[in-house]
Scaffold this motif. Structure first.
Motif, short mmCIF file in Angstrom:
data_model
loop_
_atom_site.label_atom_id
_atom_site.label_comp_id
_atom_site.label_asym_id
_atom_site.label_seq_id
_atom_site.Cartn_x
_atom_site.Cartn_y
_atom_site.Cartn_z
N SER A 13 39.94 39.61 -22.64
CA SER A 13 39.21 38.46 -23.20
C SER A 13 40.10 37.24 -23.21
O SER A 13 39.68 36.15 -22.84
N LEU A 14 41.33 37.46 -23.61
CA LEU A 14 42.27 36.35 -23.67
C LEU A 14 42.47 35.73 -22.30
O LEU A 14 42.45 34.52 -22.13
N VAL A 15 42.62 36.57 -21.29
CA VAL A 15 42.90 36.08 -19.94
C VAL A 15 41.65 35.60 -19.23
O VAL A 15 41.64 34.54 -18.61
N THR A 20 38.13 27.27 -19.39
CA THR A 20 38.04 25.81 -19.35
C THR A 20 38.84 25.21 -20.48
O THR A 20 39.10 25.85 -21.49
N GLY A 21 39.24 23.99 -20.31
CA GLY A 21 39.98 23.28 -21.35
C GLY A 21 39.78 21.79 -21.18
O GLY A 21 39.51 21.31 -20.10
N CYS A 22 39.89 21.06 -22.29
CA CYS A 22 39.66 19.62 -22.20
C CYS A 22 40.77 18.79 -22.82
O CYS A 22 40.72 17.58 -22.77
N LEU A 23 41.79 19.43 -23.39
CA LEU A 23 42.86 18.66 -24.01
C LEU A 23 44.03 18.53 -23.04
O LEU A 23 44.37 19.46 -22.34
N VAL A 40 42.24 50.24 -36.89
CA VAL A 40 43.25 49.64 -36.02
C VAL A 40 43.22 48.13 -36.21
O VAL A 40 42.18 47.50 -36.06
N ASP A 41 44.38 47.57 -36.53
CA ASP A 41 44.54 46.12 -36.64
C ASP A 41 45.21 45.63 -35.37
O ASP A 41 46.29 46.11 -35.02
N ILE A 42 44.58 44.68 -34.69
CA ILE A 42 45.15 44.12 -33.48
C ILE A 42 45.34 42.63 -33.69
O ILE A 42 44.43 41.94 -34.16
N THR A 43 46.53 42.14 -33.36
CA THR A 43 46.83 40.72 -33.47
C THR A 43 47.30 40.22 -32.12
O THR A 43 48.22 40.80 -31.52
N LEU A 44 46.67 39.16 -31.64
CA LEU A 44 47.07 38.50 -30.41
C LEU A 44 47.71 37.16 -30.77
O LEU A 44 47.15 36.41 -31.56
N ASN A 45 48.86 36.89 -30.20
CA ASN A 45 49.56 35.63 -30.41
C ASN A 45 49.71 34.95 -29.06
O ASN A 45 50.24 35.56 -28.13
N VAL A 46 49.24 33.72 -28.97
CA VAL A 46 49.33 32.99 -27.71
C VAL A 46 49.93 31.61 -28.01
O VAL A 46 49.40 30.88 -28.83
N GLY A 47 51.02 31.30 -27.35
CA GLY A 47 51.65 30.00 -27.50
C GLY A 47 51.21 29.07 -26.39
O GLY A 47 51.24 29.44 -25.21
N PHE A 48 50.74 27.89 -26.75
CA PHE A 48 50.26 26.89 -25.79
C PHE A 48 51.14 25.66 -25.84
O PHE A 48 51.62 25.27 -26.90
N GLU A 49 51.32 25.02 -24.70
CA GLU A 49 51.85 23.67 -24.62
C GLU A 49 50.77 22.89 -23.90
O GLU A 49 50.55 23.08 -22.70
N GLY A 50 50.05 22.05 -24.63
CA GLY A 50 48.85 21.43 -24.07
C GLY A 50 47.84 22.53 -23.80
O GLY A 50 47.52 23.32 -24.67
N ASN A 51 47.36 22.60 -22.56
CA ASN A 51 46.42 23.66 -22.17
C ASN A 51 47.10 24.78 -21.40
O ASN A 51 46.43 25.65 -20.86
N MET A 52 48.41 24.76 -21.36
CA MET A 52 49.16 25.78 -20.62
C MET A 52 49.66 26.86 -21.56
O MET A 52 50.26 26.58 -22.60
N VAL A 53 49.40 28.11 -21.18
CA VAL A 53 49.90 29.24 -21.95
C VAL A 53 51.38 29.40 -21.65
O VAL A 53 51.80 29.44 -20.50
N SER A 128 42.10 25.65 -23.25
CA SER A 128 42.83 25.14 -24.40
C SER A 128 42.87 26.17 -25.52
O SER A 128 42.11 27.14 -25.52
N PRO A 129 43.74 25.95 -26.50
CA PRO A 129 43.76 26.85 -27.66
C PRO A 129 42.39 26.90 -28.35
O PRO A 129 41.94 27.96 -28.78
N GLU A 130 41.72 25.75 -28.41
CA GLU A 130 40.41 25.69 -29.07
C GLU A 130 39.36 26.51 -28.33
O GLU A 130 38.57 27.23 -28.94
N LYS A 131 39.35 26.42 -27.01
CA LYS A 131 38.39 27.18 -26.20
C LYS A 131 38.70 28.67 -26.26
O LYS A 131 37.80 29.50 -26.38
N THR A 132 39.98 29.01 -26.20
CA THR A 132 40.38 30.42 -26.30
C THR A 132 39.96 30.98 -27.65
O THR A 132 39.42 32.08 -27.74
#
Length: 146
Positions: A13-15, A20-23, A40-53, A128-132
């Motif tokens: 889902s993450l990938v 799409t992104g707009c920022l 089961v607890d699952i945590t996804l952490n994604v670091g963005f710089e602008g719209n780039m992962v 973008s982080p918002e779209k993700t």
């Protein structure tokens, strides 16, 4: 196997859903998404710089408190890191640090992905982080952007 599928669905889902992104901002943001299913607890952490992962990792915490010692021993013998890697065709080389342990009747699996080893065409499709966040929340995750 159901628990492994939850991890796989979360990563896919993450990938795949972040298309799409707009920022265009270069500000660093961290997206933290969590879901709980069947103990089961699952945590996804994604670091963005602008719209780039820039960074990706996940944490998996399976509560084993209702398991017998024999069942916990069987869980310890499973290689959950390999299971995830095998099911992520095309991403196997991106898993740079995956470890698992049983501690205090919890199976803990932590894995990082080397974003530079994820196919460029896949990264170009991420939004973008918002779209993700929006897409993962549609899948049942609770997300926060920091």
């Amino acid at each position: 196997m159901k628990k492994e599928k939850i991890i796989i669905v979360g990563l896919l889902s993450l990938v795949l859903l972040c298309t799409t992104g707009c920022l265009n901002s270069k500000k660093e943001k961290k997206l933290i998404c969590a879901i709980t299913s069947s103990g089961v607890d699952i945590t996804l952490n994604v670091g963005f710089e602008g719209n780039m992962v820039k960074t990706m990792d996940f944490k998996y915490d399976m509560n084993l408190s209702s398991y017998s010692d024999a069942q916990i021993s069987a869980v310890e013998k499973q290689d959950f890191c390999s299971i995830v890697k095998k099911t992520m065709s095309g991403y196997e080389n991106a898993f740079t640090d995956c470890n698992q342990k049983v501690e205090d009747k919890h199976l803990l699996v932590n894995s990082e992905l080397d974003v530079d080893k994820v196919a460029t065409n896949v990264l170009d499709k991420m939004g973008s982080p918002e779209k993700t966040k929006e897409e993962l929340e549609k899948s049942g995750y609770t997300c926060e952007i920091q």
